[in-house]
Write an enzyme that holds these catalytic residues in place. Structure first.
Site, short mmCIF file in Angstrom:
data_model
loop_
_atom_site.label_atom_id
_atom_site.label_comp_id
_atom_site.label_asym_id
_atom_site.label_seq_id
_atom_site.Cartn_x
_atom_site.Cartn_y
_atom_site.Cartn_z
N VAL A 143 0.94 -0.98 -0.03
CA VAL A 143 -0.26 -0.06 -0.19
C VAL A 143 0.70 1.22 -0.11
O VAL A 143 1.71 1.21 0.95
CB VAL A 143 -1.06 0.01 1.18
CG1 VAL A 143 -1.85 1.60 1.15
CG2 VAL A 143 -2.00 -1.42 0.74
N ALA A 180 4.30 4.07 3.04
CA ALA A 180 4.18 3.15 2.66
C ALA A 180 4.18 1.91 2.83
O ALA A 180 5.58 2.09 4.23
CB ALA A 180 4.71 2.25 1.16
N LYS A 181 3.66 0.86 2.80
CA LYS A 181 3.99 -0.95 3.60
C LYS A 181 3.41 -1.64 2.82
O LYS A 181 2.94 -1.81 1.94
CB LYS A 181 3.39 -0.95 5.03
CG LYS A 181 4.12 -1.49 6.04
CD LYS A 181 4.80 -0.96 6.55
CE LYS A 181 5.00 -0.96 8.34
NZ LYS A 181 6.46 -0.15 8.53
N GLY A 182 3.97 -3.16 3.14
CA GLY A 182 3.31 -4.44 2.35
C GLY A 182 4.03 -5.48 3.75
O GLY A 182 4.12 -5.15 5.00
#
Ligand code: GLU
Length: 425
Positions: free
Chosen positions: A67, A112-114
């Protein structure tokens, strides 16, 4: 309040919590209505299927996310989490917090992050490598030094970042170290990155204890979570003279009034991957650890562990949020109203040391000029101190809680950049 309702794809307690925090902060600084939805909602989210071959020849399919919450202030930045409970909503919340964090500490990044839904302990080393590479492979169009720069988070480490750099580099045809931070030193990783988050947490604890006039030598510390962040924070706090009296991981907790032998606990995790075999303290539950009578409580694991049930039972004087989102919205409001004596170092400030040194790593990669560990740590503490002072000024000026002060600073900076960029076309 922002007008656009949240899309149900992110629906989860933790995303709702991040949204409630945003709405409250936006109200507190009277963020113009026309900016609210733009600043709040994730810019884009990518969902990927990750088929890998298991060692026994069968194929297993995993689901992964990335995201990118904010891309307006620079490349998106944030870690990748490998954990069985990962959801798209959780990743979106963590991405939102990355946006406020990078803005608060003055980094030229978005947020962001995953995440991948997987228990890494259930995979062999070779399977983990295939999964890490496949994740990067699927996200190639959305990753890059000027687009989005991932890093480690819960359940991922340097080694996996190395495989991902290799996969990306293979695609572009040359070593491209700036596409990922938290890499091994041999691939352009930075001195001090591995310990950066924990060292930053310890630095801030020391600064706030100074303000509270509590000498380090008299401080007792309980740490929930003994991964990279909790372990390094414990080490740094002991080096600064504090006594770590309790630690825990997913297998349970340990209490030792005389002080946990942190080096021994780290050695136990290094050789057995958990604290299950640790014999340096009496066993305690997670709840006992959180409600321990101590000077400093450091939640360093996952979100939402300080609930409205736990909050009234906290007995620490300083709560240092090394994890992202460890205190629920309701618990936070309760503490604000009922525990004015409790100092809280909010997550976006407390654990920002990791992403700050990630930024240094990225600069070193782009310039191909590498710094010493002392230079890195000195710059890290200076940058954290500046952010801390900004938070204290904001707090004094508006009579905000420290969390509200930190979040409003981050949110305002993102909003200012969006307003300055205008709307296209
Ligand atoms: N995962 C870490 C965090 O939550 C570090 C992110 C980064 O270095 O990009 O801040």
């Amino acid at each position: 309040m922002s007008k656009r309702p949240s899309t149900p794809i992110y629906s989860s307690e933790v995303y709702l919590m991040a949204c409630k925090q945003f709405d409250r902060a936006a109200d507190a600084i009277s963020l113009p209505e026309h900016l609210r939805d733009r600043v709040k909602h994730p810019r884009r989210a990518v969902v990927v299927s990750l088929p890998i071959r298991r060692d026994d020849g069968t194929v297993a399919l995993f689901e992964g996310y990335r995201v990118q919450h904010n891309l307006s202030t620079g490349p998106a930045k944030g870690g990748i989490r490998f954990h069985p409970d990962v959801t798209l909503g959780e990743v979106a919340a963590l991405a939102m917090w990355m946006s406020w964090k990078t803005a608060l500490v003055g980094l030229p990044y978005g947020g962001a992050k995953g995440g991948v839904i997987v228990d890494p302990a259930q995979l062999s080393e070779a399977e983990l490598e295939r999964l890490a590479r496949r994740y990067m492979r699927e996200l190639l169009p959305f990753i890059g030094p000027q687009v989005d720069v991932p890093a480690p988070d819960v359940g991922t480490n340097e080694r996996m970042m190395g495989w991902m750099v290799d996969t990306y580099s293979d695609h572009v045809g040359h070593l491209a170290p700036a596409c990922i931070t938290g890499k091994p030193l041999s691939l352009g990783g930075s001195q001090g990155r591995r310990e950066a988050t924990g060292a930053g947490v310890a630095y801030l604890i020391a600064r706030y204890l100074e303000d509270m006039r509590v000498p380090m030598a008299e401080a007792t510390v309980a740490i929930q979570g003994f991964g990279n962040v909790g372990g390094e924070a414990a080490l740094a706090l002991v080096r600064r003279g504090a006594r770590v009296v309790a630690i825990s991981d997913f297998t349970g907790g340990y209490f030792n009034a005389g002080g946990i032998d942190v080096a021994k606990a780290l050695a136990c995790v290094a050789s057995t991957r958990s604290l299950a075999a640790f014999d340096g303290g009496e066993p305690i539950t997670n709840e006992q650890l959180l409600t321990l009578d101590c000077t400093v409580l450091v939640p360093a694991a996952l979100e939402r562990v300080i609930t409205p049930e736990i909050a009234p039972r906290l007995r620490c004087r300083l709560l240092a949020e090394a994890a992202n989102g460890p205190t629920t919205f309701a618990a936070d409001r309760w503490l604000e109203e009922n525990r004015p004596d409790l100092e809280i170092i909010p997550d976006v400030l407390c654990n920002a040391g990791g992403v700050i040194v990630s930024y240094f790593e990225w600069i070193q990669n782009l310039e191909n000029y590498y710094w010493t560990r002392d230079e890195v740590l000195e710059k890290l503490f200076r940058q954290l101190e500046q952010a801390r002072e900004a938070v204290e000024r904001q707090r004094a000026k508006y009579k905000f809680s420290r969390r509200l002060a930190a979040q409003t600073l981050g949110i305002q900076r993102v909003a200012d950049a969006k307003a300055a960029r205008g709307l296209y076309p």
